[in-house]
Design an enzyme around this catalytic site. Structure first.
Site, PDB file in Angstrom:
ATOM      1  N   LYS A   1       4.799  -9.718   9.846  1.00  0.00           N
ATOM      2  CA  LYS A   1       4.134  -8.815  10.713  1.00  0.00           C
ATOM      3  C   LYS A   1       2.753  -8.909  10.777  1.00  0.00           C
ATOM      4  O   LYS A   1       2.122  -8.971  11.586  1.00  0.00           O
ATOM      5  CB  LYS A   1       4.637  -7.450  10.357  1.00  0.00           C
ATOM      6  CG  LYS A   1       4.057  -6.289  11.636  1.00  0.00           C
ATOM      7  CD  LYS A   1       4.553  -5.016  11.502  1.00  0.00           C
ATOM      8  CE  LYS A   1       3.834  -4.328  10.429  1.00  0.00           C
ATOM      9  NZ  LYS A   1       2.418  -4.079  10.806  1.00  0.00           N
TER      10      LYS A   1
ATOM     11  N   HIS B   1       9.624  -3.615   3.303  1.00  0.00           N
ATOM     12  CA  HIS B   1       9.071  -3.607   2.066  1.00  0.00           C
ATOM     13  C   HIS B   1      10.071  -4.094   1.185  1.00  0.00           C
ATOM     14  O   HIS B   1      10.279  -4.991   0.306  1.00  0.00           O
ATOM     15  CB  HIS B   1       8.558  -2.425   1.485  1.00  0.00           C
ATOM     16  CG  HIS B   1       7.171  -2.211   1.953  1.00  0.00           C
ATOM     17  ND1 HIS B   1       7.046  -1.007   2.810  1.00  0.00           N
ATOM     18  CD2 HIS B   1       6.180  -2.750   1.936  1.00  0.00           C
ATOM     19  CE1 HIS B   1       5.805  -0.997   3.054  1.00  0.00           C
ATOM     20  NE2 HIS B   1       5.296  -1.963   2.580  1.00  0.00           N
TER      21      HIS B   1
ATOM     22  N   MET C   1       0.733  -1.078  -0.173  1.00  0.00           N
ATOM     23  CA  MET C   1      -0.014  -0.016   0.068  1.00  0.00           C
ATOM     24  C   MET C   1       1.004   1.327   0.109  1.00  0.00           C
ATOM     25  O   MET C   1       0.450   2.423   0.433  1.00  0.00           O
ATOM     26  CB  MET C   1      -1.094   0.130   1.118  1.00  0.00           C
ATOM     27  CG  MET C   1      -1.865  -1.201   1.258  1.00  0.00           C
ATOM     28  SD  MET C   1      -3.313  -0.880   2.020  1.00  0.00           S
ATOM     29  CE  MET C   1      -2.846  -0.569   3.794  1.00  0.00           C
ATOM     30  N   GLY C   2       2.201   1.185  -0.447  1.00  0.00           N
ATOM     31  CA  GLY C   2       3.016   2.283  -0.600  1.00  0.00           C
ATOM     32  C   GLY C   2       3.599   2.469   0.558  1.00  0.00           C
ATOM     33  O   GLY C   2       3.604   1.866   1.615  1.00  0.00           O
TER      34      GLY C   2
ATOM     35  N   SER D   1       4.152   1.211   7.768  1.00  0.00           N
ATOM     36  CA  SER D   1       4.257   2.316   7.162  1.00  0.00           C
ATOM     37  C   SER D   1       3.460   3.378   8.264  1.00  0.00           C
ATOM     38  O   SER D   1       3.590   4.534   8.251  1.00  0.00           O
ATOM     39  CB  SER D   1       3.349   2.214   5.918  1.00  0.00           C
ATOM     40  OG  SER D   1       3.853   1.412   4.995  1.00  0.00           O
TER      41      SER D   1
ATOM     42  N   MET E   1       8.670  -2.750  11.567  1.00  0.00           N
ATOM     43  CA  MET E   1       8.621  -1.670  10.594  1.00  0.00           C
ATOM     44  C   MET E   1       7.195  -1.699   9.988  1.00  0.00           C
ATOM     45  O   MET E   1       6.872  -2.834   9.523  1.00  0.00           O
ATOM     46  CB  MET E   1       9.527  -1.901   9.476  1.00  0.00           C
ATOM     47  CG  MET E   1      10.950  -1.267   9.939  1.00  0.00           C
ATOM     48  SD  MET E   1      11.917  -0.884   8.382  1.00  0.00           S
ATOM     49  CE  MET E   1      13.460  -0.865   9.418  1.00  0.00           C
TER      50      MET E   1
HETATM   51  O1  PAF Z   1      -0.094  -5.868   3.739  1.00  0.00           O
HETATM   52  C1  PAF Z   1      -0.479  -4.946   2.913  1.00  0.00           C
HETATM   53  O2  PAF Z   1       0.112  -4.023   2.604  1.00  0.00           O
HETATM   54  C2  PAF Z   1      -1.875  -4.872   2.393  1.00  0.00           C
HETATM   55  O3  PAF Z   1      -2.966  -5.559   3.164  1.00  0.00           O
HETATM   56  C3  PAF Z   1      -1.968  -5.640   1.267  1.00  0.00           C
HETATM   57  C4  PAF Z   1      -1.668  -7.169   1.073  1.00  0.00           C
HETATM   58  C5  PAF Z   1      -0.991  -5.032   0.013  1.00  0.00           C
HETATM   59  C6  PAF Z   1      -3.474  -5.577   0.469  1.00  0.00           C
HETATM   60  O4  PAF Z   1      -3.858  -4.510   0.271  1.00  0.00           O
END
Ligand code: PAF
Length: 279
Positions: free
Chosen positions: A149, A36, A29-30, A186, A184
Site C-alpha cells: 500500500k 498487518h 505504528m500500531g 490504520s 486497509m
Molecule cells: O508503514 C509504517 O507503518 C511506517 O511508516 C513504518 C514503516 C512502521 C515506519 O514508522
C-alpha cells in the site's frame, strides 16, 4: 508473547534465545488491522521468530494534528498479536530510540523521495528512513516485511538497505483490502461513516484506470481520473500518477519493457488515503 519497551532488554532476549535464528521483522505504528496480520503471517512462514515493533514515529509526520490524532490502541494491538501467536513485541519510547534527540537524518534515495508522497509530505521519507534504519540496527532482522500500500515507502526502504549495506532481505507484501476494496489502513478508523462509505470509490477508479491504461494514452487516463474526482461530492483528489515501478518517475509514454503502477492520494474530509495498482 514477550513484550519489551527497553532496547537493551529486547537485544538481550534476542541474543540469548534467538542467536543464529532467522528473525522476521514487521515494523508498525500500531492500530493493527488484518493488513498487518497478513504481514506477520507471511513473516511466520519464513522465519524462526517474528518481532513486531509498535512505534508512532514523530519524525515522519509533517502535520502535528495527524501525529496527535494517529490512533493509538496498544492494549487491543497486544490482544490481536496474541491471537496469532506473535513471538516478540517491541514498543520503544521516542527518547530512547532517538537517543534523546528526536530528529531525522537526511537521506539521498536517488530521487525516489521527491516523487508523489515526497511532494506533499515534507521530510516524511527522511523520518521513515531514520526510524527504519534505527530499528534494523536494534532488531538485526533476517527478513523485514512491508506492505505494498505504501509502495513508495517500500522502494525507498529497498534503496536504504542497498545504499547503507544493511544485511536484511526486504519483502514486499500485497495490499490487503476490505471486502468493498478499500485498502486497509490504520487511518480508515478515523473516517466518518459517510466518508467510509465513499472511500471504496478510490480502488474502483484505480481498477477502471488500469483498464483504460491498456487501451488509451496516459494523458487520457489522467484526465478521466481527474474528472471522476471533480464530480465526486466527498472525495478530493490530491494526486494521481502513473509511474515506473523502479524509478517512480511519472511517465507520459508507455514502454513494453517496463512495469508501471498508478498511484493515488485522496482526501476524505481531513483523512488522507493512499492506494496504488499494478498496471
Ligand atoms: O508503514 C509504517 O507503518 C511506517 O511508516 C513504518 C514503516 C512502521 C515506519 O514508522
Amino acid at each position: 508473547m514477550l513484550i519489551f519497551e527497553k532496547i537493551k532488554d529486547l537485544q538481550q532476549s534476542l541474543s540469548l534465545a534467538y542467536s543464529n535464528k532467522r528473525i522476521g521483522f514487521v515494523p508498525t505504528m500500531g492500530a493493527l488491522h488484518q493488513g498487518h496480520l497478513s504481514l506477520i503471517n507471511q513473516a511466520k512462514k519464513n522465519n524462526d521468530i517474528v518481532v513486531v515493533s509498535i512505534f508512532v514515529n514523530p519524525t515522519q509526520f509533517d502535520n502535528t494534528e495527524d501525529l496527535k490524532k494517529y490512533p493509538r490502541t496498544l492494549e487491543a494491538d497486544f490482544k490481536l498479536l496474541k491471537t496469532i501467536n506473535c513471538d516478540v513485541v517491541f514498543t520503544p519510547i521516542a527518547n530512547d530510540i532517538y537517543n534523546q534527540k528526536i530528529q531525522s537524518e537526511s537521506f539521498n534515495f536517488d530521487g525516489l523521495e521527491h516523487q508523489m508522497e515526497g511532494k506533499f509530505r515534507n521530510g516524511h521519507f527522511d523520518g521513515v528512513g531514520t526510524i527504519v534504519k534505527r530499528l534494523f540496527e536494534i532488531v538485526k532482522p533476517t527478513n523485514a516485511y512491508f506492505g505494498e500500500k505504501d509502495f513508495q515507502q517500500l522502494q525507498i526502504i529497498r534503496k536504504l538497505v542497498e545504499k547503507h549495506e544493511i544485511p536484511v532481505h526486504i519483502e514486499g507484501c500485497e495490499i490487503y483490502r476490505e471486502i468493498d476494496g478499500l485498502a486497509m489502513s490504520s487511518r480508515n478508523a478515523r473516517l466518518t461513516e459517510k466518508n467510509r462509505d465513499a472511500a471504496p470509490f478510490i480502488y474502483k477508479t484505480l481498477k477502471k484506470a488500469k483498464k483504460k491504461f491498456a487501451k488509451k494514452n496516459t494523458y487520457k487516463v489522467y484526465k478521466w481520473v481527474e474528472k471522476k474526482f471533480k464530480e465526486h461530492p466527498l472525495l478530493k483528489l490530491e494526486y494521481f500518477e502513473i509511474a515506473d515501478e523502479e524509478t517512480l518517475q511519472t511517465i507520459s509514454e508507455k514502454s513494453i519493457e517496463k512495469n508501471y503502477r498508478a498511484f493515488i492520494a485522496v482526501f476524505a474530509g481531513k483523512i488522507r488515503l493512499i492506494d496504488n495498482i499494478r498496471l
